[in-house]
Design a protein around this motif. Structure first.
Motif, PDB file in Angstrom:
ATOM      1  N   ALA A  12      56.124  74.325  65.366  1.00 26.52           N
ATOM      2  CA  ALA A  12      55.145  74.751  64.361  1.00 26.52           C
ATOM      3  C   ALA A  12      54.983  73.700  63.264  1.00 26.52           C
ATOM      4  O   ALA A  12      53.859  73.412  62.816  1.00 26.52           O
ATOM      5  N   ARG A  54      55.051  77.100  52.896  1.00 27.60           N
ATOM      6  CA  ARG A  54      56.016  77.831  53.727  1.00 27.60           C
ATOM      7  C   ARG A  54      57.116  78.440  52.878  1.00 27.60           C
ATOM      8  O   ARG A  54      57.535  79.586  53.102  1.00 27.60           O
ATOM      9  N   PRO A  85      48.712  80.060  60.831  1.00 26.47           N
ATOM     10  CA  PRO A  85      49.718  80.654  61.727  1.00 26.47           C
ATOM     11  C   PRO A  85      51.074  79.949  61.654  1.00 26.47           C
ATOM     12  O   PRO A  85      52.123  80.603  61.648  1.00 26.47           O
ATOM     13  N   GLN A  86      51.048  78.612  61.590  1.00 27.61           N
ATOM     14  CA  GLN A  86      52.312  77.869  61.502  1.00 27.61           C
ATOM     15  C   GLN A  86      53.002  78.128  60.161  1.00 27.61           C
ATOM     16  O   GLN A  86      54.228  78.258  60.103  1.00 27.61           O
ATOM     17  N   TYR A 105      54.566  81.606  60.378  1.00 29.91           N
ATOM     18  CA  TYR A 105      55.749  81.646  61.243  1.00 29.91           C
ATOM     19  C   TYR A 105      56.943  80.974  60.570  1.00 29.91           C
ATOM     20  O   TYR A 105      58.032  81.546  60.487  1.00 29.91           O
ATOM     21  N   PHE A 107      59.708  83.481  59.280  1.00 30.90           N
ATOM     22  CA  PHE A 107      60.817  83.497  60.224  1.00 30.90           C
ATOM     23  C   PHE A 107      61.771  82.320  60.030  1.00 30.90           C
ATOM     24  O   PHE A 107      62.962  82.512  59.768  1.00 30.90           O
ATOM     25  N   SER A 108      61.260  81.056  60.139  1.00 26.83           N
ATOM     26  CA  SER A 108      62.146  79.895  60.030  1.00 26.83           C
ATOM     27  C   SER A 108      62.756  79.774  58.638  1.00 26.83           C
ATOM     28  O   SER A 108      63.913  79.355  58.502  1.00 26.83           O
TER      29      SER A 108
END
Length: 296
Positions: free
Chosen positions: A23, A40, A212-213, A216, A220-221
């Motif tokens: 990602a 992020r 989307p990346q 994610y 999550f990461s």
């Protein structure tokens, strides 16, 4: 939580991180590295914040000024690792990045040697030499073939080792894994935003393209996996945490081959194997030696 359960949580976190490499790489087709880091970790901060408030209600002790400093230092280490890894992915492959990042399993005990003044197990030194040999083979036997991204990822592994060491020390002292997580996420997002706003152009369409990346990796990461890391590190050692987290290299390279069709020559695979062996022996050999000691 038992140590075995904690280590399984770390393995799950590593699997999530392995998917995050793909990602992170594909997101930069639409957005700059520091905007990606800022967004992020902003998402991660928001995702964790409600749980931080619940944790605060049950906390037995308030966060002291010393604890706050440790939170911020951990966040700066996280930012440095995220920045060098993300920028490095512009000029290296996901497979190289995932295996070189895994070198933190070698650097964690080295940090204990040089900064915490802990006597090293003898296996640390051959493990470090194997890791260097692995990078040499990963370059195809020509160090000049190593890209700037590969070298940045070596720096990333050092910062990751610092973050793992600080996180383990801090969460043991505070008993507040979620507060640590949220603070380090917020520090990383703030640092990245300052750089991105000054040097990287941005458009709404670019954010949507990388959406989307960002979600994610943010949820999550970053949000889930880093929280699992700091929770699990309350019940295991930094060295054991490092070895289980280093399995992200296997997950990352496997997904890169599956989703991005990445390949490398035989010497590259030999280098990856040597890196992984170095990661394993650094943790497993001391454990076996302890088990063989006679009871007194």
């Amino acid at each position: 939580m038992t140590r075995a359960q904690a280590n399984l949580l770390l393995l799950f976190a590593a699997a999530i991180w392995g998917g995050g490499f793909v990602a992170q790489s594909t997101a930069m087709k639409a957005i700059g590295p520091f905007w990606f880091i800022a967004l992020r970790f902003a998402v991660a901060t928001l995702a964790v914040l409600p749980f931080v408030l619940l944790e605060a209600r049950k906390a037995k002790a308030k966060t002291s000024a010393r604890h706050a400093k440790l939170y911020i230092l951990t966040g700066l280490a996280l930012f440095s690792g995220a920045a060098t890894q993300q920028v490095g992915l512009q000029t290296t492959t996901v497979t190289n990045s995932s295996f070189i990042t895994g070198l933190y399993v070698v650097f964690v005990p080295l940090i204990a040697v040089f900064f915490l003044r802990r006597a090293p197990h003898w296996i640390i030194w051959p493990g470090a030499l194997m890791a260097v040999a692995g990078i040499y083979l990963l370059s195809g036997g020509h160090l000049s073939a190593l890209t700037s991204g590969d070298l940045l990822t070596v720096a990333c592994a050092i910062f990751w080792a610092i973050q793992i060491t600080l996180a383990g020390t801090t969460v043991s002292a505070t008993g507040r894994p979620l507060a640590l997580s949220a603070t380090q996420f917020a520090v990383t997002a703030t640092c990245a935003l300052a750089i991105a706003a000054a040097f990287e152009p941005i458009t709404q369409s670019a954010i949507w393209a990388a959406g989307p990346q960002i979600l994610y990796v943010g949820i999550f990461s970053s949000g889930l996996a880093f929280v699992l890391q700091v929770i699990a590190q309350r019940y295991t050692t930094p060295s054991q945490a490092a070895i289980f987290l280093s399995s992200e290299a296997l997950f990352g390279s496997s997904l890169a081959a599956l989703l991005l069709d990445e390949t490398m020559p035989a010497t590259g695979y030999a280098g990856c194997a040597l890196l992984f062996i170095a990661m394993l022996v650094v943790e497993l050999v001391p454990g076996f030696a302890r088990r063989r000691l006679p009871a007194v």
